[in-house]
Design a protein around this motif. Structure first.
Motif, PDB file in Angstrom:
ATOM      1  N   GLY A 148       0.811  -1.216   0.000  1.00  0.00           N
ATOM      2  CA  GLY A 148       0.000   0.000   0.000  1.00  0.00           C
ATOM      3  C   GLY A 148       0.840   1.260   0.000  1.00  0.00           C
ATOM      4  N   PHE A 149       1.922   1.255   0.782  1.00  0.00           N
ATOM      5  CA  PHE A 149       2.807   2.415   0.828  1.00  0.00           C
ATOM      6  C   PHE A 149       3.478   2.643  -0.523  1.00  0.00           C
ATOM      7  N   LEU A 150       3.967   1.570  -1.130  1.00  0.00           N
ATOM      8  CA  LEU A 150       4.635   1.709  -2.425  1.00  0.00           C
ATOM      9  C   LEU A 150       3.667   2.176  -3.506  1.00  0.00           C
ATOM     10  N   LEU A 151       2.449   1.689  -3.464  1.00  0.00           N
ATOM     11  CA  LEU A 151       1.439   2.155  -4.430  1.00  0.00           C
ATOM     12  C   LEU A 151       1.110   3.625  -4.225  1.00  0.00           C
ATOM     13  N   SER A 152       0.980   4.035  -2.969  1.00  0.00           N
ATOM     14  CA  SER A 152       0.651   5.443  -2.718  1.00  0.00           C
ATOM     15  C   SER A 152       1.779   6.365  -3.148  1.00  0.00           C
ATOM     16  N   ARG A 153       3.037   5.956  -2.911  1.00  0.00           N
ATOM     17  CA  ARG A 153       4.173   6.772  -3.360  1.00  0.00           C
ATOM     18  C   ARG A 153       4.262   6.799  -4.876  1.00  0.00           C
ATOM     19  N   GLY A 154       3.964   5.669  -5.505  1.00  0.00           N
ATOM     20  CA  GLY A 154       3.983   5.635  -6.967  1.00  0.00           C
ATOM     21  C   GLY A 154       2.936   6.540  -7.569  1.00  0.00           C
ATOM     22  N   LEU A 155       1.744   6.540  -6.972  1.00  0.00           N
ATOM     23  CA  LEU A 155       0.690   7.427  -7.468  1.00  0.00           C
ATOM     24  C   LEU A 155       1.018   8.888  -7.198  1.00  0.00           C
ATOM     25  N   ALA A 156       1.673   9.159  -6.079  1.00  0.00           N
ATOM     26  CA  ALA A 156       2.036  10.541  -5.753  1.00  0.00           C
ATOM     27  C   ALA A 156       3.099  11.070  -6.714  1.00  0.00           C
ATOM     28  N   LYS A 157       3.987  10.194  -7.153  1.00  0.00           N
ATOM     29  CA  LYS A 157       5.063  10.615  -8.054  1.00  0.00           C
ATOM     30  C   LYS A 157       4.641  10.616  -9.517  1.00  0.00           C
ATOM     31  N   LEU A 158       3.498  10.040  -9.807  1.00  0.00           N
ATOM     32  CA  LEU A 158       3.039   9.946 -11.186  1.00  0.00           C
ATOM     33  C   LEU A 158       2.858  11.345 -11.769  1.00  0.00           C
ATOM     34  N   GLY A 159       3.691  11.716 -12.700  1.00  0.00           N
ATOM     35  CA  GLY A 159       3.605  13.032 -13.322  1.00  0.00           C
ATOM     36  C   GLY A 159       4.066  14.151 -12.420  1.00  0.00           C
ATOM     37  N   GLY A 160       4.823  13.853 -11.400  1.00  0.00           N
ATOM     38  CA  GLY A 160       5.223  14.842 -10.413  1.00  0.00           C
ATOM     39  C   GLY A 160       6.372  15.711 -10.812  1.00  0.00           C
ATOM     40  N   ARG A 161       7.578  15.285 -10.562  1.00  0.00           N
ATOM     41  CA  ARG A 161       8.761  16.129 -10.735  1.00  0.00           C
ATOM     42  C   ARG A 161       9.150  16.389 -12.171  1.00  0.00           C
ATOM     43  N   HIS A 162       8.802  15.508 -13.073  1.00  0.00           N
ATOM     44  CA  HIS A 162       9.231  15.665 -14.457  1.00  0.00           C
ATOM     45  C   HIS A 162       8.212  16.419 -15.280  1.00  0.00           C
ATOM     46  N   ASP A 163       7.330  17.115 -14.624  1.00  0.00           N
ATOM     47  CA  ASP A 163       6.334  17.921 -15.316  1.00  0.00           C
ATOM     48  C   ASP A 163       7.028  19.203 -15.778  1.00  0.00           C
ATOM     49  N   SER A 164       7.072  19.450 -17.075  1.00  0.00           N
ATOM     50  CA  SER A 164       7.837  20.580 -17.592  1.00  0.00           C
ATOM     51  C   SER A 164       6.929  21.708 -18.067  1.00  0.00           C
ATOM     52  N   ARG A 165       6.017  22.105 -17.202  1.00  0.00           N
ATOM     53  CA  ARG A 165       5.183  23.249 -17.543  1.00  0.00           C
ATOM     54  C   ARG A 165       6.020  24.532 -17.479  1.00  0.00           C
ATOM     55  N   VAL A 166       5.738  25.456 -18.336  1.00  0.00           N
ATOM     56  CA  VAL A 166       6.483  26.708 -18.400  1.00  0.00           C
ATOM     57  C   VAL A 166       5.527  27.840 -18.068  1.00  0.00           C
ATOM     58  N   LEU A 167       5.994  28.783 -17.266  1.00  0.00           N
ATOM     59  CA  LEU A 167       5.168  29.958 -16.944  1.00  0.00           C
ATOM     60  C   LEU A 167       4.943  30.830 -18.156  1.00  0.00           C
TER      61      LEU A 167
END
Length: 95
Positions: free
Chosen positions: A76-95
């Motif tokens: 459960g912990f690994l699944l929750s961390r995986g879902l939290a990281k899904l599309g997280g840090r590598h999101d390259s939106r630009v202002l």
């Protein structure tokens, strides 16, 4: 009246500074509340298994059940961390 430079850009244009990256605010796993709660729950399961004896008829809470519940918590912990990281840090939106 808006002031513009010779290139036609407005005074508030910041494109000459480069693209600005948007931070997601994600924290590392070791400082998140999920890890702290996971460790406390795991510790609680192992303490409970140590305190409660299996008894004569095997109806208690033993080590095999404790490891089973810790395994469920880990999945459960690994699944929750995986879902939290899904599309997280590598999101390259630009202002």
């Amino acid at each position: 009246m808006s002031s513009t430079d010779p290139t036609g850009r407005g005074a508030g244009d910041t494109h000459e500074f480069g693209d600005l990256q948007v931070s997601t605010g994600s924290q590392s796993a070791y400082v998140t509340i999920e890890l702290i709660l996971y460790l406390l729950a795991t510790l609680g399961i192992f303490i409970t298994a140590a305190v409660i004896d299996e008894g004569e008829n095997g109806q208690g809470f033993g080590a095999s059940e404790a490891w089973f519940y810790v395994t469920l918590l880990t999945v459960g912990f690994l699944l929750s961390r995986g879902l939290a990281k899904l599309g997280g840090r590598h999101d390259s939106r630009v202002l």
